[in-house]
Scaffold this motif. Structure first.
Motif, PDB file in Angstrom:
ATOM      1  N   LEU A  34       0.876  -1.166   0.000  1.00 46.79           N
ATOM      2  CA  LEU A  34       0.000   0.000   0.000  1.00 46.79           C
ATOM      3  C   LEU A  34       0.917   1.222   0.000  1.00 46.79           C
ATOM      4  CD1 LEU A  34      -3.024   0.808   0.182  1.00 46.79           C
ATOM      5  CD2 LEU A  34      -2.712   0.998   2.651  1.00 46.79           C
ATOM      6  N   ALA A  35       0.872   2.001  -1.081  1.00 48.36           N
ATOM      7  CA  ALA A  35       1.842   3.075  -1.282  1.00 48.36           C
ATOM      8  C   ALA A  35       1.168   4.439  -1.307  1.00 48.36           C
ATOM      9  CB  ALA A  35       2.606   2.855  -2.594  1.00 48.36           C
ATOM     10  N   VAL A  36       1.935   5.478  -0.984  1.00 49.04           N
ATOM     11  CA  VAL A  36       1.413   6.844  -1.017  1.00 49.04           C
ATOM     12  C   VAL A  36       2.359   7.751  -1.796  1.00 49.04           C
ATOM     13  CG1 VAL A  36       0.083   6.733   1.125  1.00 49.04           C
ATOM     14  CG2 VAL A  36       2.498   7.374   1.223  1.00 49.04           C
ATOM     15  N   LEU A  37       1.760   8.687  -2.523  1.00 46.07           N
ATOM     16  CA  LEU A  37       2.496   9.785  -3.141  1.00 46.07           C
ATOM     17  C   LEU A  37       2.662  10.893  -2.110  1.00 46.07           C
ATOM     18  CD1 LEU A  37       0.542   9.916  -6.533  1.00 46.07           C
ATOM     19  CD2 LEU A  37       2.721   8.779  -6.099  1.00 46.07           C
ATOM     20  N   ASP A  38       3.501  11.874  -2.407  1.00 51.78           N
ATOM     21  CA  ASP A  38       3.762  12.934  -1.430  1.00 51.78           C
ATOM     22  C   ASP A  38       3.776  14.287  -2.117  1.00 51.78           C
ATOM     23  OD1 ASP A  38       4.360  13.764   1.235  1.00 51.78           O
ATOM     24  OD2 ASP A  38       6.446  14.070   0.667  1.00 51.78           O
ATOM     25  N   ARG A  39       2.961  15.185  -1.622  1.00 51.59           N
ATOM     26  CA  ARG A  39       2.946  16.579  -2.062  1.00 51.59           C
ATOM     27  C   ARG A  39       2.616  17.446  -0.861  1.00 51.59           C
ATOM     28  NH1 ARG A  39       1.316  17.337  -7.582  1.00 51.59           N
ATOM     29  NH2 ARG A  39       0.877  19.496  -7.120  1.00 51.59           N
ATOM     30  N   LEU A  40       3.113  18.653  -0.853  1.00 53.00           N
ATOM     31  CA  LEU A  40       2.783  19.594   0.216  1.00 53.00           C
ATOM     32  C   LEU A  40       1.771  20.624  -0.266  1.00 53.00           C
ATOM     33  CD1 LEU A  40       3.172  20.642   3.063  1.00 53.00           C
ATOM     34  CD2 LEU A  40       5.165  21.923   2.267  1.00 53.00           C
ATOM     35  N   VAL A  41       2.082  21.300  -1.377  1.00 53.62           N
ATOM     36  CA  VAL A  41       1.206  22.357  -1.878  1.00 53.62           C
ATOM     37  C   VAL A  41       0.168  21.719  -2.808  1.00 53.62           C
ATOM     38  CG1 VAL A  41       1.114  24.608  -3.005  1.00 53.62           C
ATOM     39  CG2 VAL A  41       3.137  23.963  -1.706  1.00 53.62           C
ATOM     40  N   TYR A  42      -0.778  21.033  -2.200  1.00 52.34           N
ATOM     41  CA  TYR A  42      -1.844  20.352  -2.941  1.00 52.34           C
ATOM     42  C   TYR A  42      -2.884  19.891  -1.941  1.00 52.34           C
ATOM     43  CZ  TYR A  42      -3.901  17.697  -6.796  1.00 52.34           C
ATOM     44  OH  TYR A  42      -4.741  17.237  -7.780  1.00 52.34           O
ATOM     45  N   ASP A  43      -4.102  19.643  -2.418  1.00 55.98           N
ATOM     46  CA  ASP A  43      -5.169  19.146  -1.556  1.00 55.98           C
ATOM     47  C   ASP A  43      -4.976  17.655  -1.344  1.00 55.98           C
ATOM     48  OD1 ASP A  43      -7.477  18.548  -0.203  1.00 55.98           O
ATOM     49  OD2 ASP A  43      -8.833  18.912  -1.882  1.00 55.98           O
ATOM     50  N   SER A  44      -4.072  17.293  -0.426  1.00 56.21           N
ATOM     51  CA  SER A  44      -3.721  15.891  -0.211  1.00 56.21           C
ATOM     52  C   SER A  44      -3.453  15.648   1.270  1.00 56.21           C
ATOM     53  CB  SER A  44      -2.476  15.526  -1.029  1.00 56.21           C
ATOM     54  OG  SER A  44      -1.396  16.384  -0.715  1.00 56.21           O
ATOM     55  N   TYR A  45      -3.525  14.380   1.654  1.00 57.92           N
ATOM     56  CA  TYR A  45      -3.248  13.992   3.037  1.00 57.92           C
ATOM     57  C   TYR A  45      -1.743  13.840   3.243  1.00 57.92           C
ATOM     58  CZ  TYR A  45      -8.222  12.974   3.702  1.00 57.92           C
ATOM     59  OH  TYR A  45      -9.589  13.075   3.807  1.00 57.92           O
ATOM     60  N   ASP A  46      -1.298  14.097   4.456  1.00 58.87           N
ATOM     61  CA  ASP A  46       0.108  13.887   4.792  1.00 58.87           C
ATOM     62  C   ASP A  46       0.447  12.405   4.654  1.00 58.87           C
ATOM     63  OD1 ASP A  46       2.682  14.943   6.252  1.00 58.87           O
ATOM     64  OD2 ASP A  46       2.097  13.099   7.287  1.00 58.87           O
ATOM     65  N   SER A  47       1.568  12.104   4.019  1.00 58.11           N
ATOM     66  CA  SER A  47       1.940  10.725   3.719  1.00 58.11           C
ATOM     67  C   SER A  47       2.142   9.882   4.971  1.00 58.11           C
ATOM     68  CB  SER A  47       3.223  10.708   2.882  1.00 58.11           C
ATOM     69  OG  SER A  47       3.038  11.367   1.655  1.00 58.11           O
ATOM     70  N   VAL A  48       2.889  10.411   5.923  1.00 54.56           N
ATOM     71  CA  VAL A  48       3.214   9.635   7.116  1.00 54.56           C
ATOM     72  C   VAL A  48       1.972   9.406   7.971  1.00 54.56           C
ATOM     73  CG1 VAL A  48       4.646   9.551   9.193  1.00 54.56           C
ATOM     74  CG2 VAL A  48       5.573  10.519   7.080  1.00 54.56           C
ATOM     75  N   VAL A  49       1.146  10.435   8.112  1.00 59.18           N
ATOM     76  CA  VAL A  49      -0.090  10.296   8.893  1.00 59.18           C
ATOM     77  C   VAL A  49      -1.017   9.268   8.244  1.00 59.18           C
ATOM     78  CG1 VAL A  49      -2.165  11.501   9.671  1.00 59.18           C
ATOM     79  CG2 VAL A  49       0.056  12.621   9.853  1.00 59.18           C
ATOM     80  N   ALA A  50      -1.148   9.325   6.921  1.00 63.28           N
ATOM     81  CA  ALA A  50      -2.035   8.402   6.221  1.00 63.28           C
ATOM     82  C   ALA A  50      -1.563   6.964   6.367  1.00 63.28           C
ATOM     83  CB  ALA A  50      -2.129   8.783   4.744  1.00 63.28           C
ATOM     84  N   LEU A  51      -0.260   6.733   6.261  1.00 65.36           N
ATOM     85  CA  LEU A  51       0.242   5.371   6.414  1.00 65.36           C
ATOM     86  C   LEU A  51       0.102   4.873   7.849  1.00 65.36           C
ATOM     87  CD1 LEU A  51       3.420   5.110   4.155  1.00 65.36           C
ATOM     88  CD2 LEU A  51       1.133   4.204   3.743  1.00 65.36           C
ATOM     89  N   ALA A  52       0.206   5.771   8.823  1.00 66.37           N
ATOM     90  CA  ALA A  52      -0.005   5.369  10.214  1.00 66.37           C
ATOM     91  C   ALA A  52      -1.439   4.891  10.415  1.00 66.37           C
ATOM     92  CB  ALA A  52       0.316   6.528  11.158  1.00 66.37           C
ATOM     93  N   ALA A  53      -2.398   5.602   9.792  1.00 63.77           N
ATOM     94  CA  ALA A  53      -3.794   5.172   9.875  1.00 63.77           C
ATOM     95  C   ALA A  53      -3.967   3.809   9.212  1.00 63.77           C
ATOM     96  CB  ALA A  53      -4.704   6.210   9.215  1.00 63.77           C
ATOM     97  N   ALA A  54      -3.311   3.611   8.069  1.00 66.48           N
ATOM     98  CA  ALA A  54      -3.398   2.324   7.373  1.00 66.48           C
ATOM     99  C   ALA A  54      -2.754   1.212   8.191  1.00 66.48           C
ATOM    100  CB  ALA A  54      -2.730   2.430   6.004  1.00 66.48           C
ATOM    101  N   ALA A  55      -1.662   1.532   8.876  1.00 66.99           N
ATOM    102  CA  ALA A  55      -0.973   0.531   9.689  1.00 66.99           C
ATOM    103  C   ALA A  55      -1.875   0.015  10.802  1.00 66.99           C
ATOM    104  CB  ALA A  55       0.296   1.125  10.288  1.00 66.99           C
ATOM    105  N   ALA A  56      -2.743   0.893  11.326  1.00 69.42           N
ATOM    106  CA  ALA A  56      -3.602   0.520  12.449  1.00 69.42           C
ATOM    107  C   ALA A  56      -4.695  -0.467  12.060  1.00 69.42           C
ATOM    108  CB  ALA A  56      -4.224   1.775  13.063  1.00 69.42           C
ATOM    109  N   VAL A  57      -5.031  -0.541  10.767  1.00 66.77           N
ATOM    110  CA  VAL A  57      -6.148  -1.408  10.343  1.00 66.77           C
ATOM    111  C   VAL A  57      -5.688  -2.538   9.430  1.00 66.77           C
ATOM    112  CG1 VAL A  57      -7.846   0.430  10.617  1.00 66.77           C
ATOM    113  CG2 VAL A  57      -6.732   0.103   8.388  1.00 66.77           C
ATOM    114  N   THR A  58      -4.373  -2.739   9.310  1.00 64.33           N
ATOM    115  CA  THR A  58      -3.839  -3.829   8.496  1.00 64.33           C
ATOM    116  C   THR A  58      -2.796  -4.591   9.301  1.00 64.33           C
ATOM    117  OG1 THR A  58      -2.135  -2.361   7.540  1.00 64.33           O
ATOM    118  CG2 THR A  58      -4.203  -2.592   6.319  1.00 64.33           C
TER     119      THR A  58
END
Length: 284
Positions: A34-58
């Motif tokens: 399960l992979a994430v892209l990374d951008r700051l100046v864009y309407d996107s979720y923080d990569s590390v935070v999103a993967l932490a949420a994914a880690a909790a349910v997998t």
């Protein structure tokens, strides 16, 4: 060849709870990563935070940044703590993919020097390892990773390939066509040999997929938005989105023949139901 899936964190308006459900379904379907892209100046979720949420349910699926703009981060010590925490939460399933990136505004937003981003990335990678090994300028920063965090390097420039050969366990090709991938595999393996590496690089590639009745329209709209800074190239990327199940199968087979070890297919919508269509078409 393994098949991974992108978590749609960069799809504007993606629902947070939908991302969590997406992660659950990705693991149930049997995707490798399960992979994430990374951008700051864009309407996107923080990569590390999103993967932490994914880690909790997998429990099984590998979690990877592909890629993280590590050189944008002004504090390698803080980033080291965040990434080690993620790896511990995930039970050692985290893979760190990094690249220098190509958007000046992401760097301007944090005050980082875009012109020196490659050198900055090398410095950040050195400091991450020092912190994780307890050798940082300020000792005592924890936790340590659950294990050794594998490093994938992205980009197809000479500098990126050199960085991968010197530091990485693998190399990630930017999203594009399968037609030139075999040559990139050859170049990466040559760099590995020049570095006297005894191991082989893990070759990773990205492809954008948008299946469903309106897949081509949805995918094209997203990619033109995400890559708008590339001007005309954004239109070419939008036109190349994989919007047909048969075409996706052809692309999967093409990358496997070209020497790819893992293909990461990135969806162009945050709808978890679309993931089922991708799994049916892409997985054995």
């Amino acid at each position: 060849m393994d098949i991974g899936i992108g978590l749609p964190t960069t799809v504007p308006g993606a629902d947070g709870r939908g991302l969590v459900e997406f992660a659950r379904r990705a693991e149930r379907h049997g995707f490798s990563t399960l992979a994430v892209l990374d951008r700051l100046v864009y309407d996107s979720y923080d990569s590390v935070v999103a993967l932490a949420a994914a880690a909790a349910v997998t429990e099984r699926i590998t979690l990877a940044t592909s890629i993280l703009l590590a050189a944008c981060r002004q504090s390698p010590a803080l980033l080291a703590k965040q990434l080690a925490s993620l790896d511990r939460i995930a039970g050692g399933r985290f893979v760190l993919g990094v690249a220098a990136g190509g958007r000046p505004d992401d760097y301007a937003a944090t005050g980082a020097d875009y012109a020196r981003r490659g050198r900055r990335l090398d410095t950040v990678l050195d400091e991450l390892r020092e912190v994780w090994e307890g050798k940082g300028a300020v000792p005592g920063i924890g936790p340590q990773p659950a294990g050794g965090i594998p490093l994938w390097i992205g980009g197809h420039s000479t500098a990126a390939l050199r960085r991968a050969g010197e530091r990485g366990a693998g190399w990630i090709a930017p999203g594009g066509s399968v037609s030139g991938y075999a040559d990139l595999v050859r170049r990466a393996r040559q760099v590995w040999a020049e570095q006297s590496r005894e191991d082989a690089p893990r070759m990773v590639a990205l492809a954008y997929v948008s299946l469903g009745e309106d897949g081509a329209e949805v995918g094209g709209r997203y990619l033109r938005s995400y890559y708008s800074y590339l001007d005309a190239k954004a239109d070419r990327l939008a036109a190349s989105v994989i919007a047909d199940a048969g075409r996706l199968r052809e692309v999967v087979d093409g990358y496997a023949e070209a020497g790819c070890d893992e293909l990461l297919v990135f969806p162009c919508t945050g709808d978890p139901a679309r993931l089922d269509l991708i799994a049916t078409a892409a997985l054995p």
